[in-house]
Design an enzyme around this catalytic site. Structure first.
Site, PDB file in Angstrom:
ATOM      1  N   GLU A  21       0.833  -1.194   0.000  1.00  0.00           N
ATOM      2  CA  GLU A  21       0.000   0.000   0.000  1.00  0.00           C
ATOM      3  C   GLU A  21       0.868   1.244   0.000  1.00  0.00           C
ATOM      4  OE1 GLU A  21      -4.019  -1.527   2.378  1.00  0.00           O
ATOM      5  OE2 GLU A  21      -2.642  -0.115   3.351  1.00  0.00           O
ATOM      6  N   CYS A  22       0.644   2.117  -0.961  1.00  0.00           N
ATOM      7  CA  CYS A  22       1.262   3.431  -1.028  1.00  0.00           C
ATOM      8  C   CYS A  22       2.794   3.341  -1.015  1.00  0.00           C
ATOM      9  CB  CYS A  22       0.736   4.326   0.091  1.00  0.00           C
ATOM     10  SG  CYS A  22       0.947   6.089  -0.237  1.00  0.00           S
ATOM     11  N   ALA A  23       3.429   3.475   0.134  1.00  0.00           N
ATOM     12  CA  ALA A  23       4.885   3.354   0.193  1.00  0.00           C
ATOM     13  C   ALA A  23       5.343   2.011  -0.336  1.00  0.00           C
ATOM     14  CB  ALA A  23       5.367   3.547   1.633  1.00  0.00           C
TER      15      ALA A  23
ATOM     16  N   LEU B 170       3.880   0.276  -2.652  1.00  0.00           N
ATOM     17  CA  LEU B 170       3.789   0.388  -4.109  1.00  0.00           C
ATOM     18  C   LEU B 170       5.047   1.033  -4.674  1.00  0.00           C
ATOM     19  CD1 LEU B 170       2.320   0.652  -6.898  1.00  0.00           C
ATOM     20  CD2 LEU B 170       1.238   2.702  -5.993  1.00  0.00           C
TER      21      LEU B 170
ATOM     22  N   SER C 183      -1.093  -0.886  -4.490  1.00  0.00           N
ATOM     23  CA  SER C 183      -2.053   0.199  -4.706  1.00  0.00           C
ATOM     24  C   SER C 183      -1.719   1.379  -3.809  1.00  0.00           C
ATOM     25  CB  SER C 183      -3.468  -0.304  -4.386  1.00  0.00           C
ATOM     26  OG  SER C 183      -4.382   0.756  -4.243  1.00  0.00           O
TER      27      SER C 183
END
Length: 514
Positions: free
Chosen positions: A395-397, A399, A487
């Site tokens: 998630e986020c980082a 990704l 994501s």
């Protein structure tokens, strides 16, 4: 039931975090077991709460988890404690955009039947403070405003003017804090600097906040107010019970074991396939996704623990670059049958022994891109594990770490995407639907999440996107390939326990292949 207070404010920047963290630390120092909570999705404030109390900071997010879970999640976190302090989000009545009171501090206070203490920045007002407090006290009669803490008060004369004005409001003043720059916590592009990046300084800041609150607040009156909260009905949230609930969804099936398709029977509506889901997401009509993937499977669920009793090892990224994680995620993974082991991509050159799956949450890899890139041995190991088909949830980082590059620095290269920092802030809640099957969810699964970043990836979605989103505009985003789900959308698995179960079962299935 545990005594409890909600610390709120008229707006962001009023001093909620300073007061809430100071109260937590002061009551903990007085010998109370204090349970720390934060309204909303924020990951950073709970780190300071944990430092103040010695207990995990926990989020209460009615948007991502649902209103029905707020009291159970609170009771789970506060079990065995003397006092719970809940820090609000934004202004008292601010919640999810366009959704009324949903996810607001006021809504959470009502769900917890907890009194509210309003922290008011009094730096540029005197008698007007009474009108402000009266408005907040009377806006919603179901919200019980139990007192006010005046922050950034300049002088004794200023304090006297404020107290005189508030006598007319009928709301007691429970504390007065003078301007004290030394208690401030440094910020940067996404808010406060996390505790993990400045632990020594953070310890000093929390101690200073506790000292300021102890000197300026009536702790006995605040504790008495907390004890005035009535009992809460219902049982505490339990991760094992959550995994067996209908919300846990369908079990994981290895692609080779997926059952063959059959024609739809009379009256049946088959969920749309990945192509149909992508078209539905891009058009904004997420109803076309269907709901078949959300059915419970009960006793037919696969077991994550193998026949030999071995539990799959799930490695969870931590350290200064990956500080964003909800405590309930690890609890759900353990309840689902995983051994959860932390690793630090900045320091560790190898994954934990026997790793059968990776969880790489949010954080600030953009701040540590050179150091993450320099750890080429770990980057190679992560890439090899992902290419071998092991489940990876990013998630986020996470990704960004799996991308080919971040601000020109080589990353793991699992995804054919490059990431970079921008000036634009992407922020807000998201309604998401799984575009295709993945290690986290079957196609058509609906989940709610949150985005909070200043980076972009190019491209923004892979050939098989992770999610279809409908706000702020219809789009697809993220990447699903082999066992990887990557994501920008942060999710809270307490609101979607099937993600933890499905992921753990996927790890067990991959591990069983030997």
């Amino acid at each position: 039931m545990v005594a409890r207070l909600v610390v709120a404010a008229p707006a962001s920047g009023s001093g909620k975090t300073t007061v809430a963290t100071g109260l937590m630390a002061a009551f903990t120092a007085a010998g109370l077991a204090v349970s720390p909570h934060k309204v909303g999705p924020d990951y950073i404030d709970p780190g300071y709460h944990a430092l103040a109390t010695g207990r995990p900071g926990r989020n209460l997010d009615a948007y991502m988890c649902g209103t029905e879970l707020i009291a159970p999640l609170f009771a789970h976190g506060a079990r065995g404690c003397d006092l719970a302090v809940v820090e609000g989000v934004m202004g008292l009545y601010d919640g999810a955009a366009g959704a009324g009171e949903l996810a607001s501090t006021a809504q959470v206070a009502k769900l917890l039947r907890a009194p509210v203490v309003l922290v008011v920045d009094a730096s540029s007002q005197s008698r007007s403070v009474a009108a402000l407090v009266h408005g907040f006290a009377s806006w919603d009669p179901e919200v019980r405003l139990g007192g006010v803490i005046l922050n950034k008060v300049a002088t004794d004369r200023h304090e006297a003017l404020l107290r005189d004005a508030l006598e007319e409001s009928g709301v007691p003043v429970l504390g007065v804090l003078r301007r004290a720059p030394g208690v401030a916590t440094p910020s940067r592009h996404l808010g406060l600097v996390p505790v993990a990046e400045r632990r020594t300084e953070a310890v000093g800041a929390v101690a200073a906040q506790a000292g300021q609150v102890r000197a300026g607040c009536d702790l006995q009156a605040l504790l008495a107010l907390a004890h005035s909260a009535p009992p809460l009905a219902g049982d505490p949230w339990d991760p094992a019970a959550a995994l067996g609930s209908p919300a846990a969804g369908a079990p994981y099936r290895r692609p080779a074991e997926a059952p063959g398709k059959r024609p739809a029977g009379p009256g049946e509506r088959r969920p749309a396939g990945p192509g149909g889901l992508r078209r539905a997401a891009e058009s904004g009509d997420l109803r076309a996704a269907g709901s078949g993937a959300l059915r419970a499977v009960g006793a037919d669920a696969l077991r994550a623990v193998g026949s030999d009793g071995r539990r799959p090892v799930v490695a969870v990224a931590g350290g200064a670059a990956f500080t964003f994680s909800y405590a309930e995620h690890a609890e759900l993974l353990r309840a689902a049958g995983a051994d959860v082991v932390a690793f630090d991509p900045l320091r560790d050159e190898e994954l934990p022994d026997g790793t059968a799956g990776l969880v790489i949450g949010g954080g600030f890899p953009e701040v540590y891109a050179p150091e993450l890139s320099a750890n080429s041995r770990l980057r190679k190991t992560v890439a090899e594990l992902a290419r071998a088909g092991a489940p990876v949830a990013a998630e986020c980082a996470g990704l960004l770490y799996l991308a080919r590059s971040l601000d020109g620095k080589p990353m793991c290269g699992v995804l054919d995407a490059d990431a970079r920092m921008t000036e634009r802030l992407t922020l807000g809640y998201r309604d998401a639907v799984a575009v295709g099957d993945s290690v986290l969810a079957p196609a058509g699964t609906r989940m709610r999440g949150h985005e909070f970043h200043r980076t972009v990836t190019e491209p923004g979605a892979g050939a098989a996107p992770a999610w279809g989103l409908r706000q702020p505009e219809p789009r697809v985003e993220g990447f699903v390939q082999d066992g990887v789900h990557a994501s920008y959308v942060h999710t809270h698995w307490a609101g979607a326990p099937g993600a933890a179960r499905r992921f753990t079962e996927g790890c067990a299935a991959w591990d069983a292949r030997g």
